[in-house]
Design a protein around this motif. Sequence first.
Motif, PDB file in Angstrom:
ATOM      1  N   ARG A   1     -58.007  49.998  -2.367  1.00 42.72           N
ATOM      2  CA  ARG A   1     -59.513  49.843  -2.830  1.00 42.72           C
ATOM      3  C   ARG A   1     -59.289  49.677  -4.240  1.00 42.72           C
ATOM      4  N   VAL A   2     -60.308  48.711  -4.570  1.00 46.87           N
ATOM      5  CA  VAL A   2     -60.434  48.535  -6.320  1.00 46.87           C
ATOM      6  C   VAL A   2     -61.916  48.274  -6.517  1.00 46.87           C
ATOM      7  N   GLN A   3     -62.330  48.471  -7.677  1.00 53.78           N
ATOM      8  CA  GLN A   3     -63.366  48.022  -8.361  1.00 53.78           C
ATOM      9  C   GLN A   3     -63.072  47.027  -9.385  1.00 53.78           C
ATOM     10  N   ALA A   4     -63.872  46.023  -9.237  1.00 49.57           N
ATOM     11  CA  ALA A   4     -63.498  44.656 -10.422  1.00 49.57           C
ATOM     12  C   ALA A   4     -64.729  44.807 -10.929  1.00 49.57           C
TER      13      ALA A   4
ATOM     14  N   ASP B   1     -68.061  43.112 -17.806  1.00 48.15           N
ATOM     15  CA  ASP B   1     -69.347  43.313 -18.595  1.00 48.15           C
ATOM     16  C   ASP B   1     -69.440  43.121 -20.261  1.00 48.15           C
ATOM     17  N   GLY B   2     -70.202  42.220 -20.624  1.00 48.77           N
ATOM     18  CA  GLY B   2     -70.100  41.963 -21.764  1.00 48.77           C
ATOM     19  C   GLY B   2     -68.548  41.320 -22.516  1.00 48.77           C
ATOM     20  N   GLY B   3     -68.038  40.474 -21.716  1.00 50.95           N
ATOM     21  CA  GLY B   3     -66.486  40.145 -22.158  1.00 50.95           C
ATOM     22  C   GLY B   3     -65.567  41.031 -21.813  1.00 50.95           C
ATOM     23  N   SER B   4     -65.773  42.323 -21.324  1.00 48.09           N
ATOM     24  CA  SER B   4     -64.958  43.219 -21.084  1.00 48.09           C
ATOM     25  C   SER B   4     -64.611  43.169 -19.501  1.00 48.09           C
ATOM     26  N   HIS B   5     -63.284  42.999 -19.101  1.00 44.93           N
ATOM     27  CA  HIS B   5     -62.992  43.078 -17.710  1.00 44.93           C
ATOM     28  C   HIS B   5     -62.072  44.139 -17.449  1.00 44.93           C
ATOM     29  N   ARG B   6     -62.366  44.899 -16.304  1.00 43.98           N
ATOM     30  CA  ARG B   6     -61.468  46.020 -16.083  1.00 43.98           C
ATOM     31  C   ARG B   6     -61.476  45.942 -14.317  1.00 43.98           C
ATOM     32  N   LEU B   7     -60.247  46.749 -14.031  1.00 41.95           N
ATOM     33  CA  LEU B   7     -59.813  46.929 -12.517  1.00 41.95           C
ATOM     34  C   LEU B   7     -59.696  48.378 -12.316  1.00 41.95           C
ATOM     35  N   TYR B   8     -60.444  48.868 -11.465  1.00 39.64           N
ATOM     36  CA  TYR B   8     -60.252  50.279 -11.346  1.00 39.64           C
ATOM     37  C   TYR B   8     -59.870  50.483  -9.702  1.00 39.64           C
ATOM     38  N   SER B   9     -58.848  51.655  -9.738  1.00 38.05           N
ATOM     39  CA  SER B   9     -58.602  52.295  -8.415  1.00 38.05           C
ATOM     40  C   SER B   9     -59.938  52.869  -7.797  1.00 38.05           C
ATOM     41  N   ARG B  10     -59.872  53.458  -6.673  1.00 36.68           N
ATOM     42  CA  ARG B  10     -61.043  53.831  -5.868  1.00 36.68           C
ATOM     43  C   ARG B  10     -61.403  55.469  -6.586  1.00 36.68           C
TER      44      ARG B  10
ATOM     45  N   ILE C   1     -67.597  44.291  -8.207  1.00 36.22           N
ATOM     46  CA  ILE C   1     -67.437  44.205  -6.983  1.00 36.22           C
ATOM     47  C   ILE C   1     -66.514  45.380  -6.353  1.00 36.22           C
ATOM     48  N   ASP C   2     -66.882  45.762  -5.075  1.00 34.10           N
ATOM     49  CA  ASP C   2     -65.948  46.989  -4.425  1.00 34.10           C
ATOM     50  C   ASP C   2     -65.237  45.843  -3.299  1.00 34.10           C
ATOM     51  N   GLY C   3     -63.827  45.958  -3.434  1.00 35.43           N
ATOM     52  CA  GLY C   3     -63.053  45.340  -2.438  1.00 35.43           C
ATOM     53  C   GLY C   3     -61.724  45.930  -2.367  1.00 35.43           C
ATOM     54  N   GLU C   4     -60.874  45.189  -1.596  1.00 38.38           N
ATOM     55  CA  GLU C   4     -59.564  45.321  -1.458  1.00 38.38           C
ATOM     56  C   GLU C   4     -58.654  44.450  -2.153  1.00 38.38           C
ATOM     57  N   LEU C   5     -57.700  45.165  -2.970  1.00 38.16           N
ATOM     58  CA  LEU C   5     -56.737  44.267  -3.644  1.00 38.16           C
ATOM     59  C   LEU C   5     -55.349  44.010  -2.819  1.00 38.16           C
ATOM     60  N   LEU C   6     -55.126  42.585  -2.673  1.00 40.36           N
ATOM     61  CA  LEU C   6     -53.977  42.382  -1.812  1.00 40.36           C
ATOM     62  C   LEU C   6     -53.237  41.278  -2.657  1.00 40.36           C
ATOM     63  N   VAL C   7     -52.006  41.287  -1.892  1.00 40.24           N
ATOM     64  CA  VAL C   7     -50.936  40.244  -2.283  1.00 40.24           C
ATOM     65  C   VAL C   7     -51.082  38.942  -1.506  1.00 40.24           C
ATOM     66  N   GLY C   8     -51.071  37.892  -2.344  1.00 40.34           N
ATOM     67  CA  GLY C   8     -51.205  36.583  -1.602  1.00 40.34           C
ATOM     68  C   GLY C   8     -52.289  35.637  -2.251  1.00 40.34           C
ATOM     69  N   VAL C   9     -52.443  34.471  -1.507  1.00 34.48           N
ATOM     70  CA  VAL C   9     -53.705  33.552  -2.002  1.00 34.48           C
ATOM     71  C   VAL C   9     -55.025  33.846  -1.142  1.00 34.48           C
TER      72      VAL C   9
ATOM     73  N   PHE D   1     -55.043  38.817  -5.034  1.00 37.16           N
ATOM     74  CA  PHE D   1     -56.589  38.507  -4.950  1.00 37.16           C
ATOM     75  C   PHE D   1     -57.551  39.728  -4.482  1.00 37.16           C
ATOM     76  N   VAL D   2     -58.581  39.689  -4.599  1.00 35.58           N
ATOM     77  CA  VAL D   2     -59.529  40.729  -3.974  1.00 35.58           C
ATOM     78  C   VAL D   2     -60.462  40.166  -2.747  1.00 35.58           C
ATOM     79  N   ARG D   3     -60.404  41.000  -1.762  1.00 36.39           N
ATOM     80  CA  ARG D   3     -61.084  40.795  -0.737  1.00 36.39           C
ATOM     81  C   ARG D   3     -62.365  41.552  -0.657  1.00 36.39           C
ATOM     82  N   CYS D   4     -63.516  40.711  -0.828  1.00 37.99           N
ATOM     83  CA  CYS D   4     -64.710  41.537  -1.436  1.00 37.99           C
ATOM     84  C   CYS D   4     -65.455  42.167  -0.331  1.00 37.99           C
TER      85      CYS D   4
END
Length: 534
Positions: free
Chosen positions: A234-237, A240-249, A271-279, A310-313
């Motif tokens: 589970r991640v949060q992408a 904001d203002g040119g800053s990009h972060r990926l957080y764990s739950r 965005i709240d979603g699931e981080l997965l491997v693949g396309v 990728f993130v499944r949203c």
Amino acid sequence: MKPFADLLDRLVLTPSRNAKLKLLVGYFSAAPDPDRGLALAAITGDLDIPSVKPAMLRALVMERMDPVLFAYSYDYVGDLAETVSLVWPAREGRVPHNADPSLSDAVEALLAAGRANGPTVFAGLLDRLDPPSRFALIKLVTGGLRIGVSARLAKQALADFGQVEVAEVEELWHGLSPPYEPLFAWLEKRADKPVPQAQALFRPVMLSNPVQDGDLAKLDPGDYAAEWKWDGIRVQATADGGSHRLYSRTGDDVSGAFPDLLEAMDFSGAIDGELLVGVAGEHTGTFSDLQQRLNRKSVSAKMQEKFPVFVRCYDLLQDGDEDLRPLPFVERRARLEAFVARLPAERFDLSPFVDFAGWEELDELRRQPPHPVIEGVMLKRWDSAYVPGRPKGPWFKWKRDPHMVDAVLMYAQRGHGKRSSFYSDYTFGVWTGPEAKPELVPVGKAYFGFTDEELRQIDKYVRDNTVERFGPVRSVRAEVGHGLVLEIAFEGLNRSTRHKSGVAMRFPRISRLRWDKPAAEADRLETLQALLDG
């Protein structure tokens, strides 16, 4: 150092969550600045002292004592930090123990020392401390306190200390830095709430409750949407203002391991979603594939190409400057669909709904999902706001029933903390090879799922049936005619090139001890391979 050492010692020996919170609140109330802030940073993993590394400990202690004696001591104790703290031979003429440096004095001295002089400064500090304080200092500078306190629990303790909601602390956290003096000033009502200077801050996540017996009978299926529960993280992408972060739950910043995903985050929102491997839309890999990318400070281009993510949203928390969390889920979902449509399709896709008419139909779908990376279904009330924490009622998770297998205990390792004197980490295997001459291959490792009484029973079994020793690890007698069978529950399987068996279990735990079952009747590798192929 002594108050911090006492805190660690009491936390290790305190199993209750509420009791741990009380200890932390008491420490934050009594300790001065900046000691309490540095202690907090150590507990949450946000304190970095580059002048001291774990490999240095052995070299330092070898300069002062017989290596053979240290090896015997380490084998008996089972923990490097605890062993060094107990056997450290302070040099004569050093400052006596009663000249106890404060936590901040010790940290400042080590930060000022640099790598070249760090060992000398560190050894001097150990000379001034008693064994409990030595242990605390070693754990503080090398990380991995293992005191049963997560970063989330520490933030809850801060909230209790200041009598505020934990969500307020979590939203501030990534805009602050040790020793957190403005944070403590606000919690003590001596100053206004800090204004975070950082952008793309974390929003505390909403969690679900597991479906229990009788829950569904009280719920109207028409009130809930159903989604597949994917087996990623589970991640949060957030951008904001040119800053990009990926957080764990739990609010940990994991951006460094996923630079390719951050490059695709050309939006303003959360965005709240699931981080997965693949396309996205083409292929979804296993959790084992995802593990190749986790917990890395840097990722090579080859690794990014081999294991794209990728993130499944699932949900949209922020759209530009607008906070969508107070809106009902049905409205947030509509906004999410429009939001995701504007993002790179190979990096972001929409979590599909599961159509169902009633709970029995959904139960059948849950038991036989259309993809092996699905571990169940999620239920979300259409009218639910996005509320931090785990409120009862709005969201449920209904996971697949765990798989079960009988395996044979092969290796045992000493635990940590209050279990450091017990063999509590167990590696187990299943049979393979010809029926006339089978052999065991390891398929998993577990260190929970049993009571304290069962722990004592297994520990005695390990000591009575040891055939080889490898430091803190013991090889246990495991033959067709003799061995301890463990019933193992696990959530799923992945193929693995790292294991001789070719399989790796997801979330294995000991369901029960099969003292009654002969080792020869434990399962075979073919059973797991069939499950994996299925």
